[in-house]
Design a protein around this motif. Structure first.
Motif, short mmCIF file in Angstrom:
data_model
loop_
_atom_site.label_atom_id
_atom_site.label_comp_id
_atom_site.label_asym_id
_atom_site.label_seq_id
_atom_site.Cartn_x
_atom_site.Cartn_y
_atom_site.Cartn_z
N LYS A 1 0.84 -1.20 0.00
CA LYS A 1 0.00 0.00 0.00
C LYS A 1 0.88 1.25 0.00
CE LYS A 1 -3.96 2.11 2.33
NZ LYS A 1 -4.85 2.02 1.15
N ILE A 2 0.66 2.11 -0.99
CA ILE A 2 1.34 3.40 -1.07
C ILE A 2 0.25 4.45 -1.17
CG2 ILE A 2 2.96 4.84 -2.36
CD1 ILE A 2 4.29 2.31 -3.39
N ALA A 3 -0.06 5.07 -0.07
CA ALA A 3 -1.18 6.01 -0.01
C ALA A 3 -0.93 7.03 1.09
CB ALA A 3 -2.49 5.26 0.26
N GLY A 4 -1.54 8.18 0.93
CA GLY A 4 -1.40 9.21 1.95
C GLY A 4 -1.85 10.55 1.43
N GLU A 5 -1.29 11.60 2.01
CA GLU A 5 -1.65 12.97 1.64
C GLU A 5 -0.60 13.55 0.71
OE1 GLU A 5 -1.64 16.99 4.14
OE2 GLU A 5 -3.31 15.68 4.72
N THR A 6 -1.07 14.26 -0.31
CA THR A 6 -0.16 14.90 -1.25
C THR A 6 0.32 16.25 -0.70
OG1 THR A 6 -1.85 16.11 -2.47
CG2 THR A 6 -1.43 13.83 -3.15
N LEU A 7 1.29 16.82 -1.38
CA LEU A 7 1.77 18.15 -0.99
C LEU A 7 0.66 19.18 -1.03
CD1 LEU A 7 5.20 18.20 -2.86
CD2 LEU A 7 4.87 18.15 -0.38
N ASP A 8 -0.33 18.96 -1.89
CA ASP A 8 -1.47 19.88 -2.01
C ASP A 8 -2.57 19.59 -1.00
OD1 ASP A 8 -0.31 21.29 -4.13
OD2 ASP A 8 -1.07 19.86 -5.60
N GLY A 9 -2.39 18.55 -0.18
CA GLY A 9 -3.37 18.25 0.84
C GLY A 9 -4.47 17.30 0.41
N ALA A 10 -4.37 16.75 -0.79
CA ALA A 10 -5.37 15.79 -1.26
C ALA A 10 -4.98 14.37 -0.84
CB ALA A 10 -5.50 15.86 -2.78
N LYS A 11 -5.94 13.46 -0.88
CA LYS A 11 -5.68 12.06 -0.59
C LYS A 11 -5.36 11.33 -1.89
CE LYS A 11 -6.48 12.35 3.83
NZ LYS A 11 -5.37 12.21 4.81
N LEU A 12 -4.36 10.45 -1.85
CA LEU A 12 -3.98 9.71 -3.05
C LEU A 12 -3.59 8.30 -2.66
CD1 LEU A 12 -1.75 10.97 -5.97
CD2 LEU A 12 -1.44 8.68 -5.05
N ASP A 13 -4.13 7.32 -3.39
CA ASP A 13 -3.79 5.91 -3.20
C ASP A 13 -3.35 5.37 -4.55
OD1 ASP A 13 -3.66 3.17 -2.75
OD2 ASP A 13 -5.43 3.13 -1.47
N VAL A 14 -2.12 4.90 -4.63
CA VAL A 14 -1.58 4.40 -5.90
C VAL A 14 -2.42 3.23 -6.43
CG1 VAL A 14 0.43 3.22 -6.93
CG2 VAL A 14 0.75 5.25 -5.49
N ALA A 15 -3.05 2.48 -5.54
CA ALA A 15 -3.89 1.35 -5.97
C ALA A 15 -5.03 1.80 -6.87
CB ALA A 15 -4.44 0.62 -4.75
N ASP A 16 -5.48 3.04 -6.70
CA ASP A 16 -6.57 3.56 -7.53
C ASP A 16 -6.14 3.79 -8.97
OD1 ASP A 16 -8.23 3.53 -5.32
OD2 ASP A 16 -7.89 5.64 -4.82
N LEU A 17 -4.83 3.75 -9.23
CA LEU A 17 -4.31 3.98 -10.58
C LEU A 17 -4.10 2.69 -11.35
CD1 LEU A 17 -1.70 6.74 -9.68
CD2 LEU A 17 -3.97 7.07 -10.69
N LYS A 18 -4.50 1.57 -10.78
CA LYS A 18 -4.35 0.29 -11.47
C LYS A 18 -5.07 0.34 -12.81
CE LYS A 18 -4.51 -4.66 -10.49
NZ LYS A 18 -4.90 -5.70 -9.50
N GLY A 19 -4.43 -0.18 -13.83
CA GLY A 19 -4.92 -0.04 -15.20
C GLY A 19 -4.10 0.96 -15.98
N LYS A 20 -3.36 1.79 -15.26
CA LYS A 20 -2.41 2.72 -15.87
C LYS A 20 -0.97 2.26 -15.58
CE LYS A 20 -5.29 6.88 -15.32
NZ LYS A 20 -5.32 7.30 -16.74
N ILE A 21 -0.04 2.71 -16.38
CA ILE A 21 1.37 2.58 -16.05
C ILE A 21 1.69 3.71 -15.08
CG2 ILE A 21 3.72 2.75 -16.98
CD1 ILE A 21 2.31 1.76 -19.69
N VAL A 22 2.31 3.38 -13.96
CA VAL A 22 2.55 4.37 -12.92
C VAL A 22 4.06 4.57 -12.73
CG1 VAL A 22 2.19 5.02 -10.51
CG2 VAL A 22 0.40 3.77 -11.75
N VAL A 23 4.49 5.81 -12.84
CA VAL A 23 5.88 6.17 -12.62
C VAL A 23 5.99 6.82 -11.24
CG1 VAL A 23 7.86 7.50 -13.45
CG2 VAL A 23 6.22 6.54 -15.09
N LEU A 24 6.67 6.14 -10.32
CA LEU A 24 6.87 6.64 -8.96
C LEU A 24 8.27 7.22 -8.86
CD1 LEU A 24 5.45 3.56 -7.00
CD2 LEU A 24 4.29 5.74 -7.37
N ASN A 25 8.35 8.51 -8.55
CA ASN A 25 9.65 9.18 -8.46
C ASN A 25 9.87 9.68 -7.04
OD1 ASN A 25 11.05 12.28 -9.08
ND2 ASN A 25 12.13 10.43 -9.66
N VAL A 26 10.91 9.16 -6.38
CA VAL A 26 11.27 9.58 -5.03
C VAL A 26 12.22 10.77 -5.14
CG1 VAL A 26 12.32 8.88 -2.85
CG2 VAL A 26 11.02 7.21 -4.20
N TRP A 27 11.87 11.88 -4.48
CA TRP A 27 12.66 13.09 -4.64
C TRP A 27 12.59 13.96 -3.38
CZ3 TRP A 27 10.33 18.02 -4.54
CH2 TRP A 27 8.92 18.02 -4.55
#
Length: 206
Positions: free
Chosen positions: A67-93
């Motif tokens: 599970k990779i989920a939490g709050e974004t810098l903009d304060g929104a909620k985001l769960d990477v699991a909801d992007l299934k069906g897309k190619i997802v690029v995760l960039n750690v910075w």
């Protein structure tokens, strides 16, 4: 009445409380703004690293992320699991990281160009003690995609299964296939060409 048991000293109690946090921070500090290294956690690894420093995994050997989920810098909620069906690029910075600044314009450009092809970019911002510098970074480089705010690196440590291609430096880039499984990893700053070599084969997969 003294029961014979010594009460823990205040310093001992405090040490136990902060140990997990220190362990996470130390794991990131050792690898900050560095490159190289193999998949962490031990176990069998079925990936190939090419001469460009990009590791890939055959379709049959890929593992799903945790599970990779939490709050974004903009304060929104985001769960990477909801992007299934897309190619997802995760960039750690991190905003403090010079290689992250070097690659930012390339990520912004490729993110815009590949959105219509079913590619979603998600940043994982880490070791920024407050959001201000990270938000300024996104504005300066025109970053069009959201970033999860992960100042202590908990998502980085817990989000990837043992023995998988996981982040081990800052920057790191992990690409998930359409089934949410880890397909490729880079532990260095990427230009447009190298980023494309991670994404384009997955776009072509059916």
């Amino acid at each position: 009445m003294n029961s014979g048991r010594a009460l823990p000293r205040r310093s001992d109690r405090r040490l136990r409380a902060i140990t997990p946090v220190v362990a996470v921070a130390a794991a990131l500090t050792l690898s900050a703004c560095s490159g190289g290294g193999k998949s962490g956690g031990g176990g069998d690894t079925n990936f190939v690293t090419n001469t460009g420093g990009i590791s890939t995994v055959a379709v049959a050997e890929r593992q799903p992320v945790n599970k990779i989920a939490g709050e974004t810098l903009d304060g929104a909620k985001l769960d990477v699991a909801d992007l299934k069906g897309k190619i997802v690029v995760l960039n750690v910075w991190g905003s403090w990281c010079p290689p992250c600044r070097q690659e930012a314009k390339h990520f912004a450009k490729v993110a815009k160009e590949t959105e219509s092809q079913g590619v979603a970019f998600v940043g994982i911002n880490t070791r920024d003690p407050n959001k201000g510098p990270a938000l300024a970074f996104e504005k300066d480089y025109g970053v069009p995609y959201p970033s999860l705010y992960d100042p202590m690196g908990k998502l980085i440590v817990n989000g990837f299964p043992k023995g998988s291609l996981n982040p081990q430096s800052i920057p790191s880039t992990i690409v998930l296939d359409r089934n949410g499984k880890i397909a490729a990893r880079s532990l260095m700053a990427l230009n447009e060409e190298k980023l494309r070599t991670m994404i384009d084969p997955l776009i072509a997969e059916k």
